[in-house]
Every structure is written in structure tokens, then in C-alpha cells.
Design a protein around this motif. Sequence first.
Motif, PDB file in Angstrom:
ATOM      1  N   ARG A 172       0.827  -1.213   0.000  1.00  0.00           N
ATOM      2  CA  ARG A 172       0.000   0.000   0.000  1.00  0.00           C
ATOM      3  C   ARG A 172       0.860   1.262   0.000  1.00  0.00           C
ATOM      4  O   ARG A 172       0.504   2.252  -0.647  1.00  0.00           O
ATOM      5  N   ARG A 173       1.967   1.234   0.705  1.00  0.00           N
ATOM      6  CA  ARG A 173       2.866   2.385   0.699  1.00  0.00           C
ATOM      7  C   ARG A 173       3.485   2.597  -0.676  1.00  0.00           C
ATOM      8  O   ARG A 173       3.617   3.725  -1.151  1.00  0.00           O
ATOM      9  N   ARG A 193       2.160   1.684  -3.541  1.00  0.00           N
ATOM     10  CA  ARG A 193       1.095   2.189  -4.416  1.00  0.00           C
ATOM     11  C   ARG A 193       0.862   3.673  -4.168  1.00  0.00           C
ATOM     12  O   ARG A 193       0.647   4.446  -5.112  1.00  0.00           O
ATOM     13  N   ALA A 194       0.892   4.080  -2.888  1.00  0.00           N
ATOM     14  CA  ALA A 194       0.685   5.494  -2.567  1.00  0.00           C
ATOM     15  C   ALA A 194       1.802   6.350  -3.153  1.00  0.00           C
ATOM     16  O   ALA A 194       1.552   7.445  -3.679  1.00  0.00           O
ATOM     17  N   ASP A 238       1.216   6.561  -6.970  1.00  0.00           N
ATOM     18  CA  ASP A 238       0.105   7.439  -7.312  1.00  0.00           C
ATOM     19  C   ASP A 238       0.425   8.898  -7.018  1.00  0.00           C
ATOM     20  O   ASP A 238       0.003   9.799  -7.753  1.00  0.00           O
ATOM     21  N   ARG A 239       1.186   9.144  -5.945  1.00  0.00           N
ATOM     22  CA  ARG A 239       1.582  10.519  -5.623  1.00  0.00           C
ATOM     23  C   ARG A 239       2.495  11.080  -6.706  1.00  0.00           C
ATOM     24  O   ARG A 239       2.363  12.242  -7.105  1.00  0.00           O
TER      25      ARG A 239
END
Length: 228
Positions: free
Chosen positions: A156-157, A159-160, A163-164
Motif C-alpha cells: 500500500r505504501r 502504491r501510494a 500514485d503521488r
Amino acid sequence: MSLRDLSVLYLIAGLACAVAVYRASPGDRRSAALSAALCVPLWPIWAPVALTARRAEPGGSPGTSAAAARVQGALRDGVSACAGTSFEALLSREAASRIEAEVSRAAARHAELDALLRQSGFDEAAAAARVAEIERGGAGSGRALATAHLHLENIRRLRAMRDRDARALEELADLVQALRTQLVLARFAGSSVEGVGGIVSEVWARVEGLGAAIDAHGGVSSEEPIET
């Protein structure tokens, strides 16, 4: 042409679509095989959906490459608009080159993250399913559950971060395009340097933010664990 002939042609088309969908599917091979299998009987409906979904997946590299290309094109136009005017000091060729270099670094990191997250070992849904499976196992699974949670949180990190980066590049592309139109307008309308300085400062702030994010996190490798 008989019904049998039509059925054979339909089956051949379905198999061809199944091969195309399987090859275009990143990540988990089981999911790719399932998607391809659906194409055999349902290719007129499923094949366009599956192939379009792969191209339009959020955060994907093509969109980021397009944003980087938008920045580069707008910078070239902006430098040309400034040449020989009082605005030249605001956006020189050297400054544009520095911006392009940072954008290229950010786009490369995004592409690396995106490729990493398409691998089967980085499937968020599979990691979440593993957590749920261990939780259903009950007692005696404390260490296994902690490890599964860590794996899911790392994905999840990542992916974040991906996306950022994508959002930052898109926003910078919009801002540089606005700078280009403002420089062109200023050149022909005779606006003051002060009227352009604000947006130039904002561009540099975004560029420095991109560079700081890359320097803070560094490159990404599938062999390096992420600390939590």
C-alpha cells in the motif's frame, strides 16, 4: 456458411482474443489466465473490457510519460516565447533543462514503481486475502499475521508513492502549460515581468518538491525491504 462453420470461426476468434488478453495482463498469472479463459466464450464482450482496462489503469506509465512529454513541449514553447525579451531570465534554456531533468527522474521512478507493482508478489488484493485467511485461522498465527500485515502495508505504501508521483507530474504539466500560455500572452500583450514571476516561482516549488521526494525515498528495488 453453416452454423458449424460459424461456430468454428467464433471459437478461433475467442482463442485469439484470449491470447491477446493473457499477454497484455500484468501481475498475477492466475488472474491473467482466468481473464483469458473468459474471452473464449465471451470475446465480443469481455475482450474490449479487459484490454481497455489494462490501458486505462490508474497510475500507469503511459499517462506519466504523456505528462512528462507535456512538460517538455510546454518548456520548449516557453523558452522560445522568452527568447530576446525581458522574460528570458525567468525561463532560460538552462533552467528549462534543469526542470526537464527532474521531470525525467520522477517519470523514471514512477515507471519503476509501476512495473514493480504489476508483479505477482506485489498484488494488493492477494496480500489482503492472505491477511484475511490467517485471521480466520485463529490462535497460533500471531507471527504469520504480523508478517502478512507488514507485506500488505508495504504494498500500500508503494502504491501510494506511485500514485503521488503520477499526480505530481500531472499537476506540474498543467502548471507548465499555464506558464507557457502566460509567457506567450505577456510577450504579445506587453505584460510586466512581475505578472509572470508568481507562476514561475510555483513551477520551481513543484520541481523542487519532486526532487526532494526522489532524494528522500531513493530508487525502488524488489530486493529491498521497506521499513515501517
